[in-house]
Design an enzyme around this catalytic site. Structure first.
Site, PDB file in Angstrom:
ATOM      1  N   LYS A   1      -9.601   1.687  -2.132  1.00 27.78           N
ATOM      2  CA  LYS A   1      -9.820   1.105  -0.808  1.00 27.78           C
ATOM      3  C   LYS A   1     -11.200   1.457  -0.265  1.00 27.78           C
ATOM      4  O   LYS A   1     -11.600   2.626  -0.246  1.00 27.78           O
ATOM      5  CB  LYS A   1      -8.725   1.595   0.136  1.00 27.78           C
ATOM      6  CG  LYS A   1      -8.724   0.958   1.523  1.00 27.78           C
ATOM      7  CD  LYS A   1      -7.493   1.450   2.272  1.00 27.78           C
ATOM      8  CE  LYS A   1      -7.375   0.871   3.673  1.00 27.78           C
ATOM      9  NZ  LYS A   1      -6.143   1.345   4.347  1.00 27.78           N
TER      10      LYS A   1
ATOM     11  N   GLU B   1      -6.673   8.474   7.584  1.00 28.17           N
ATOM     12  CA  GLU B   1      -7.152   8.039   6.260  1.00 28.17           C
ATOM     13  C   GLU B   1      -8.538   8.580   5.938  1.00 28.17           C
ATOM     14  O   GLU B   1      -8.836   8.883   4.789  1.00 28.17           O
ATOM     15  CB  GLU B   1      -7.137   6.509   6.174  1.00 28.17           C
ATOM     16  CG  GLU B   1      -5.745   5.926   6.048  1.00 28.17           C
ATOM     17  CD  GLU B   1      -5.762   4.517   5.503  1.00 28.17           C
ATOM     18  OE1 GLU B   1      -6.373   4.285   4.440  1.00 28.17           O
ATOM     19  OE2 GLU B   1      -5.155   3.647   6.145  1.00 28.17           O
TER      20      GLU B   1
ATOM     21  N   ASN C   1       0.128  -1.207   5.252  1.00 29.90           N
ATOM     22  CA  ASN C   1       1.009  -0.503   6.186  1.00 29.90           C
ATOM     23  C   ASN C   1       0.350  -0.616   7.551  1.00 29.90           C
ATOM     24  O   ASN C   1      -0.689   0.016   7.792  1.00 29.90           O
ATOM     25  CB  ASN C   1       1.118   0.988   5.842  1.00 29.90           C
ATOM     26  CG  ASN C   1       1.951   1.283   4.613  1.00 29.90           C
ATOM     27  OD1 ASN C   1       3.057   1.793   4.697  1.00 29.90           O
ATOM     28  ND2 ASN C   1       1.379   1.000   3.451  1.00 29.90           N
TER      29      ASN C   1
ATOM     30  N   GLU D   1       0.845  -1.196   0.000  1.00 33.53           N
ATOM     31  CA  GLU D   1       0.000   0.000   0.000  1.00 33.53           C
ATOM     32  C   GLU D   1       0.881   1.247   0.000  1.00 33.53           C
ATOM     33  O   GLU D   1       1.923   1.296   0.663  1.00 33.53           O
ATOM     34  CB  GLU D   1      -0.861  -0.037   1.265  1.00 33.53           C
ATOM     35  CG  GLU D   1      -1.716   1.182   1.521  1.00 33.53           C
ATOM     36  CD  GLU D   1      -2.393   1.131   2.892  1.00 33.53           C
ATOM     37  OE1 GLU D   1      -3.474   1.724   3.034  1.00 33.53           O
ATOM     38  OE2 GLU D   1      -1.842   0.488   3.814  1.00 33.53           O
TER      39      GLU D   1
ATOM     40  N   ASN E   1      -7.228   6.017  -1.793  1.00 32.42           N
ATOM     41  CA  ASN E   1      -6.138   5.089  -1.520  1.00 32.42           C
ATOM     42  C   ASN E   1      -6.330   3.942  -2.514  1.00 32.42           C
ATOM     43  O   ASN E   1      -7.287   3.173  -2.397  1.00 32.42           O
ATOM     44  CB  ASN E   1      -6.222   4.601  -0.073  1.00 32.42           C
ATOM     45  CG  ASN E   1      -5.025   3.792   0.346  1.00 32.42           C
ATOM     46  OD1 ASN E   1      -4.325   3.219  -0.481  1.00 32.42           O
ATOM     47  ND2 ASN E   1      -4.794   3.692   1.651  1.00 32.42           N
TER      48      ASN E   1
ATOM     49  N   CYS F   1      -4.862  -3.170   2.762  1.00 42.35           N
ATOM     50  CA  CYS F   1      -4.657  -3.025   4.206  1.00 42.35           C
ATOM     51  C   CYS F   1      -5.884  -3.405   5.020  1.00 42.35           C
ATOM     52  O   CYS F   1      -6.188  -4.577   5.152  1.00 42.35           O
ATOM     53  CB  CYS F   1      -4.192  -1.606   4.511  1.00 42.35           C
ATOM     54  SG  CYS F   1      -3.420  -1.449   6.148  1.00 42.35           S
TER      55      CYS F   1
END
Length: 312
Positions: free
Chosen positions: A124, A143, A194, A48, A108, A169
């Site tokens: 994501k 995020e 991550n 990621e 993301n 993730c």
């Protein structure tokens, strides 16, 4: 009938400093692709946000400063050196990055890419963390402030005779991710991540971080008869300790190859794609054994008091 096999690699990355020039990062990624190809890999998975530091760990108020971490011309300008190496070595790769659309939306994102261009894109869905700074936290996870919820669903694409899906993730912790991919016939789930060692608001689970990372991917692989390739950012990056543990996991739920460091490392395994077919015929045959008509509406089964308050 010829057995379908694919030699795949999970590319683990050590820390990427905030000050790292883009050309240095790309040089690392290209060198790792060549290492994987030298080991026989034709399919490579990067972590990621592989092109930058994991910038959601820091509060960045200036939008122009923030946007320096996002890609506007993916894949050609952003990863052209990797594409050239992929064309030279006949490798397909999946890579995570931050995306800004022409309309200014932020995502993301992960993409499947070969030497000719982008094959598929995923944004994501399960965003962790917060939209606003948490002053008491030892590091931030912003995020929800830096990305929108993905709007492309969970695409599955044919690559090298395999059906490949993507997740990022926190997606790996949710069973719906794997099931939506499996119901489309995905045989490989690529998951870059991550993950910090420390959980700022629930320190009691810090000792379980490595275990739960593999648990979620192993369960997803086994319950959906698919291979999972997990590729991590690892090591201490700008003061935040990240777990690593990159792994290739079989439909049996077994880890067949795993990283042993928290630095740049290439994890390679030959994967038997027909193992998915065998498990889906004999163990998790969705058509014959699942009974979704009996599950009923989820809302009717849920306790209306959920989530429970701290004290009742």
């Amino acid at each position: 009938m010829n057995q379908r096999t694919l030699t795949a690699a999970a590319i683990q990355l050590g820390p990427i400093p905030l000050s790292a020039p883009r050309n240095e990062v790309l040089d690392r990624l290209v060198a790792l692709l060549h290492t994987a190809a030298d080991a026989g890999a034709t399919f490579v998975v990067y972590p990621e946000l592989a092109l930058t530091s994991f910038f959601p760990h820091w509060r960045i108020d200036d939008r122009n400063e923030l946007l320096q971490f996002y890609e506007t011309d993916f894949p050609h300008g952003s990863v052209a050196p990797i594409m050239r190496a992929a064309a030279q070595r006949a490798v397909t790769f999946e890579i995570g990055y931050a995306e800004v659309t022409p309309e200014g939306q932020l995502f993301n994102t992960a993409s499947l890419v070969d030497g000719t261009g982008e094959l598929a894109r995923y944004r994501k869905v399960h965003l962790p963390g917060f939209a606003d700074e948490q002053p008491e936290a030892q590091h931030q996870l912003l995020e929800k402030g830096y990305f929108g919820v993905g709007n492309l669903g969970f695409p599955v694409t044919e690559v090298q005779r395999a059906r490949v899906g993507m997740a990022i993730c926190n997606d790996r912790r949710w069973p719906e991710t794997y099931r939506l991919l499996a119901l489309q016939g995905a045989e490989i789930a690529c998951i870059g991540y991550n993950t910090p060692v420390a959980t700022p608001h629930l320190p009691e689970i810090d000792r379980l971080t490595h275990f739960q990372n593999h648990l979620s991917m192993q369960a997803g692989a086994y319950q959906n008869s698919m291979w999972v390739i997990g590729a991590a950012k690892a090591g201490v990056e700008e003061g935040v300790d990240q777990i690593g543990g990159s792994a290739i996991i079989a439909p049996s739920g077994e880890i067949v190859a795993q990283a042993h460091s928290v630095e740049d490392e290439v994890v390679v395994a030959e994967i038997d794609l027909d193992m998915c077919t065998r498990y889906r015929a004999e163990v998790f045959n969705f058509l014959h054994h699942r009974r979704p008509e009996l599950y009923g509406p989820i809302s009717a089964a849920m306790d209306p008091a959920w989530p429970y308050p701290m004290a009742r």
